[in-house]
Write an enzyme that holds these catalytic residues in place. Sequence first.
Site, PDB file in Angstrom:
ATOM      1  CB  SER A 193     -10.221  -2.396  -4.665  1.00  0.00           C
ATOM      2  OG  SER A 193     -11.586  -2.752  -4.511  1.00  0.00           O
ATOM      3  CE1 TYR A 243      -9.212  -2.984   0.781  1.00  0.00           C
ATOM      4  CE2 TYR A 243     -11.003  -2.643  -0.788  1.00  0.00           C
ATOM      5  CZ  TYR A 243      -9.852  -3.307  -0.408  1.00  0.00           C
ATOM      6  OH  TYR A 243      -9.336  -4.290  -1.221  1.00  0.00           O
TER       7      TYR A 243
END
Lengths: 83, 242
Positions: B141, B154
């Site tokens: 990501s 995350y």
Amino acid sequence: MAEETVSEDAVFEKIADAIAEIGPEREDVKKEATLESLDVDSLDLVEVGQVIEEEFGVEIKGEDVEKLKTVGDVVDLVVKRAS
Amino acid sequence: MEREGCALVTGASRGIGAASAAALADAGWPVAVNYRSDEDGAKEIAERIDSNGGSAVAVQGDVSDPSAADPLFEEVEERFGTVLVLVNNAGTTGDGLTVQFDDEDWQRLLDTNLSGAFRMTRRALRPMMKARFGRVINMASIVGQKANPGQAGYAASKAGLVGFTKTVASEVARRGVTVNAIAPGLIATELTEDVPDTLLKMVPAQRPGTPEDVAACVRFLASEGASYVTGTILTVDGGMTA
């Protein structure tokens, strides 16, 4: 397969064939040859280990790798563990 | 695609995973559509692939479970042969400021997003090396590279995936196995439903990405043509981090 006694010669032949697959000439793969001289590194040993596991039911672990200096060392380890 | 083998996409019952599975099927790969809990979703994706002339099967497996990889791979291998393309897509989110973040959420993020990818990759590599061909594609990501307050866990899991990708790539490159990551930006999926418009204003392309935008990159990285691309992070973010 692991229950049977495996002969050292049979183990050597299989391992030598597996090593020769990776690059070195088959005739150069002798028991006293060092893995370094044959250009067999730790990743190559993983592949050889795969053949060994399939043939003899013996697993070569990461911690074994640093102790294995020669082709004979690999053969001895497999014979020892298979019997 | 003329190789004997298949693709396995984790977390493929919807979103980026589902689109990736469809794209790989379109490229000629038989595809295993992995899911954790959404059996109906995964079966629907597999059926859609089948009805489009591809070949797919839905396979259950929770990648965060340390013992999941072996049975999952065995099931896929039995059906389609060696897994030559692995897309580590299964992921989860969990937002919260670091000062308020608890151990459980932190661990859950790392277990799924990072450890899951590690264990799946570890299981996949030997057969790939033997085949002298393999493609591992990790879904990272942009948050792994650029800060986004409230997503420390995350971000850590995705940044970990980036480091993992590069190192594994260097370990197996000479066996014809490539390992790459894709870093999607703002993609319209269920995971990003709550994204505010203010974030969208930061995207030069002025639209959220689609799962298909990401899947096109998966298809490329899995292709024969990408054989010299390894250890790289392909950013797909409409220019957001440019």
